[in-house]
Design a protein around this motif. Sequence first.
Motif, PDB file in Angstrom:
ATOM      1  N   MET A   1      14.296 -10.142  10.998  1.00 48.55           N
ATOM      2  CA  MET A   1      13.320  -8.768  10.162  1.00 48.55           C
ATOM      3  C   MET A   1      12.768 -10.505   9.700  1.00 48.55           C
ATOM      4  N   ILE A   2      11.417  -9.848   9.802  1.00 47.61           N
ATOM      5  CA  ILE A   2      10.761 -10.864   9.197  1.00 47.61           C
ATOM      6  C   ILE A   2       9.210 -10.393   7.987  1.00 47.61           C
ATOM      7  N   ARG A   3       9.426 -10.922   7.324  1.00 48.73           N
ATOM      8  CA  ARG A   3       7.848 -10.737   6.133  1.00 48.73           C
ATOM      9  C   ARG A   3       6.973 -10.745   7.048  1.00 48.73           C
ATOM     10  N   ALA A   4       6.494  -9.804   7.342  1.00 49.43           N
ATOM     11  CA  ALA A   4       5.137  -9.721   8.065  1.00 49.43           C
ATOM     12  C   ALA A   4       3.682  -9.388   7.378  1.00 49.43           C
ATOM     13  N   THR A   5       2.913 -10.266   6.942  1.00 48.29           N
ATOM     14  CA  THR A   5       1.772 -10.167   6.005  1.00 48.29           C
ATOM     15  C   THR A   5       0.464  -9.959   6.607  1.00 48.29           C
ATOM     16  N   LEU A   6      -0.145  -8.991   7.015  1.00 49.73           N
ATOM     17  CA  LEU A   6      -2.130  -8.539   7.641  1.00 49.73           C
ATOM     18  C   LEU A   6      -3.086  -8.474   6.342  1.00 49.73           C
ATOM     19  N   PHE A   7      -3.364  -9.698   6.500  1.00 45.53           N
ATOM     20  CA  PHE A   7      -4.950  -9.639   5.560  1.00 45.53           C
ATOM     21  C   PHE A   7      -5.918  -8.516   6.269  1.00 45.53           C
ATOM     22  N   ILE A   8      -6.776  -7.884   5.026  1.00 50.18           N
ATOM     23  CA  ILE A   8      -7.751  -7.441   5.511  1.00 50.18           C
ATOM     24  C   ILE A   8      -8.812  -7.356   4.992  1.00 50.18           C
ATOM     25  N   ALA A   9      -9.976  -7.134   5.891  1.00 51.28           N
ATOM     26  CA  ALA A   9     -11.179  -7.661   5.244  1.00 51.28           C
ATOM     27  C   ALA A   9     -11.478  -6.795   3.410  1.00 51.28           C
ATOM     28  N   ALA A  10     -12.361  -7.510   2.707  1.00 45.49           N
ATOM     29  CA  ALA A  10     -12.229  -7.134   0.874  1.00 45.49           C
ATOM     30  C   ALA A  10     -13.679  -7.545   0.772  1.00 45.49           C
ATOM     31  N   ALA A  11     -14.690  -7.980   1.629  1.00 39.46           N
ATOM     32  CA  ALA A  11     -15.741  -7.879   1.152  1.00 39.46           C
ATOM     33  C   ALA A  11     -16.594  -6.559   0.383  1.00 39.46           C
TER      34      ALA A  11
ATOM     35  N   VAL B   1      -6.849  -0.856  -8.704  1.00 37.89           N
ATOM     36  CA  VAL B   1      -6.826  -2.402  -9.040  1.00 37.89           C
ATOM     37  C   VAL B   1      -6.958  -2.317 -10.817  1.00 37.89           C
ATOM     38  N   THR B   2      -6.115  -2.376 -11.199  1.00 36.14           N
ATOM     39  CA  THR B   2      -6.646  -2.167 -12.809  1.00 36.14           C
ATOM     40  C   THR B   2      -7.443  -3.765 -13.916  1.00 36.14           C
ATOM     41  N   ILE B   3      -8.188  -3.428 -14.459  1.00 34.93           N
ATOM     42  CA  ILE B   3      -9.141  -4.494 -14.641  1.00 34.93           C
ATOM     43  C   ILE B   3      -9.637  -4.026 -15.908  1.00 34.93           C
ATOM     44  N   PRO B   4     -10.272  -5.486 -16.704  1.00 34.95           N
ATOM     45  CA  PRO B   4     -10.554  -5.090 -18.355  1.00 34.95           C
ATOM     46  C   PRO B   4     -10.946  -4.250 -18.359  1.00 34.95           C
ATOM     47  N   ALA B   5     -11.303  -3.054 -19.599  1.00 37.66           N
ATOM     48  CA  ALA B   5     -12.694  -2.826 -19.437  1.00 37.66           C
ATOM     49  C   ALA B   5     -13.787  -3.413 -19.865  1.00 37.66           C
ATOM     50  N   GLY B   6     -14.606  -2.988 -19.392  1.00 33.27           N
ATOM     51  CA  GLY B   6     -16.197  -3.457 -19.352  1.00 33.27           C
ATOM     52  C   GLY B   6     -16.384  -4.767 -18.844  1.00 33.27           C
ATOM     53  N   VAL B   7     -15.799  -5.315 -17.549  1.00 34.01           N
ATOM     54  CA  VAL B   7     -15.826  -6.628 -17.373  1.00 34.01           C
ATOM     55  C   VAL B   7     -15.925  -5.952 -16.125  1.00 34.01           C
ATOM     56  N   LEU B   8     -16.716  -6.755 -15.521  1.00 30.20           N
ATOM     57  CA  LEU B   8     -16.743  -6.591 -13.692  1.00 30.20           C
ATOM     58  C   LEU B   8     -15.847  -7.974 -13.186  1.00 30.20           C
ATOM     59  N   SER B   9     -15.233  -7.238 -11.854  1.00 29.99           N
ATOM     60  CA  SER B   9     -14.289  -8.618 -12.048  1.00 29.99           C
ATOM     61  C   SER B   9     -14.121  -8.669 -10.081  1.00 29.99           C
ATOM     62  N   LYS B  10     -13.501  -9.446  -9.551  1.00 34.82           N
ATOM     63  CA  LYS B  10     -13.915  -9.525  -8.487  1.00 34.82           C
ATOM     64  C   LYS B  10     -12.125  -9.678  -8.280  1.00 34.82           C
ATOM     65  N   VAL B  11     -11.687  -8.130  -6.793  1.00 35.13           N
ATOM     66  CA  VAL B  11     -10.951  -9.017  -6.507  1.00 35.13           C
ATOM     67  C   VAL B  11     -11.056 -10.021  -4.908  1.00 35.13           C
ATOM     68  N   GLY B  12      -9.979 -10.474  -5.469  1.00 29.53           N
ATOM     69  CA  GLY B  12      -9.928 -12.186  -4.382  1.00 29.53           C
ATOM     70  C   GLY B  12      -9.710 -12.006  -2.983  1.00 29.53           C
ATOM     71  N   GLY B  13      -8.872 -10.522  -2.457  1.00 31.70           N
ATOM     72  CA  GLY B  13      -8.739 -10.375  -1.538  1.00 31.70           C
ATOM     73  C   GLY B  13      -7.455  -9.913  -1.467  1.00 31.70           C
ATOM     74  N   MET B  14      -7.447  -9.012  -0.538  1.00 26.20           N
ATOM     75  CA  MET B  14      -5.988  -7.923   0.074  1.00 26.20           C
ATOM     76  C   MET B  14      -5.132  -8.614   1.752  1.00 26.20           C
ATOM     77  N   LYS B  15      -3.670  -8.099   1.533  1.00 22.57           N
ATOM     78  CA  LYS B  15      -2.581  -8.040   2.737  1.00 22.57           C
ATOM     79  C   LYS B  15      -2.266  -7.311   2.303  1.00 22.57           C
ATOM     80  N   ILE B  16      -1.923  -6.834   3.577  1.00 17.90           N
ATOM     81  CA  ILE B  16      -0.390  -6.039   4.045  1.00 17.90           C
ATOM     82  C   ILE B  16       1.026  -6.561   4.199  1.00 17.90           C
ATOM     83  N   ARG B  17       2.050  -6.036   2.830  1.00 15.32           N
ATOM     84  CA  ARG B  17       3.425  -6.770   3.617  1.00 15.32           C
ATOM     85  C   ARG B  17       4.193  -5.759   3.570  1.00 15.32           C
ATOM     86  N   TYR B  18       5.115  -6.028   4.584  1.00  9.93           N
ATOM     87  CA  TYR B  18       6.239  -5.269   5.013  1.00  9.93           C
ATOM     88  C   TYR B  18       6.837  -6.243   5.798  1.00  9.93           C
TER      89      TYR B  18
END
Length: 391
Positions: A1-11, A318-335
């Motif tokens: 078994m290996i750790r699989a990582t799938l990157f998914i679009a976050a645009a 996701v949890t971000i500071p209140a009142g601050v627009l934040s950027k999600v840098g990227g997402m991936k699926i890990r298993y």
Amino acid sequence: MIRATLFIAAASLVVTSAAPAKAPPFDTAAPIAYLLDLSSGAVLLSKDADRRIPPASMAKMMTTNVAFELIDRGELPLNKMCTVRPETWQKWHGPQAGSTMFLSPNEQVSVENLLHGIVTLSGNDASVVLAECIAGTEEAFVNVMNENARRLGLTNSRFGNSNGWPDEGRTYVTARDLATLARAEIENHPKLYKQFYGQTSFTWGKTLGSGAAITQANRNPLLGKVAGADGLKTGHTEEAGYGFTGSAEQNGRRLIMVLAGVDSFTGRINESVRLMEWGFNAWQLKPLFKAGTSVGNAKVQLGSDSEVSLIAPRDLAVTIPAGVLSKVGGMKIRYQGPVKAPIAKGQHIADLVVAMPDGEQVMPLVAANAVDQAGFFGRMWIGLKQLFGMA
């Protein structure tokens, strides 16, 4: 078994911001503090969270968790009657025995009432009576506690008794492990959690002389002070100071907090309320996926299907500071993959990992459908394809 990582679009999930998302400041007098947002898996505050500490009565959460496990498996009826052994009563009554449910020798008490005595009253006597009722002796019950701790991933904790009484360092925990234990109580046993936690008081036992019923208040410092507060457990000894593992839910968002080593009863109240209010007011959720949404796929080994769809088991955010627009840098699926069949529908087999400016936030993904193990000829065909590089 290996750790699989799938990157998914976050645009579609990116919100541009001129200002970076910084964690809002919080300072506490507590030497140890930890705050976890269950909605996103984000750790909002961690102050010496991996230091080994005596838990005092917060250890009773593990006693309760063992009971919850057995109840939900149908192995421990709530109406089962437990006998208060005279030897147990002798040891765990009177001022020298700390918090008590005011049990009587040879009294018959149901599992249900003992759990109220543990959760609401923090009864040291109730904890030992329940332990003996379940496992025969407290020592045997402690073995079950430690086995349960390993299964839940409490990697830096050990239990030496059922109630957290000082035992020359044999019992120790960390704030991070206490939060993990609280999470297991809440997520794995939601009906029992709702039934037993959050009660403001409980009545058991009678006073000497007049025989008046004894009602004791729950020591939870959040009850009546923070909206949605419903758990979990306080603790205090001279060695440990004042501690508290607490939880509250507001608008579908649940936080778990741990404080330890506070120097006074009043300080525990003030710091607990401050930390929980900061968690709700200084942070906000940014939705990602609705419950049931397909997020990606995982490879399946020796299954009737070669892949299984991964869905959100609940609304993910996701949890971000209140009142601050934040950027999600990227997402991936890990298993750990490929995932070996058979797979049950709703089985947790992967995680969604979201990159944020201050670290990763990790949320569970589950199988959208069951995948049976491939039959004999199916396994042969899979083996041939792998042999000739077709799979």
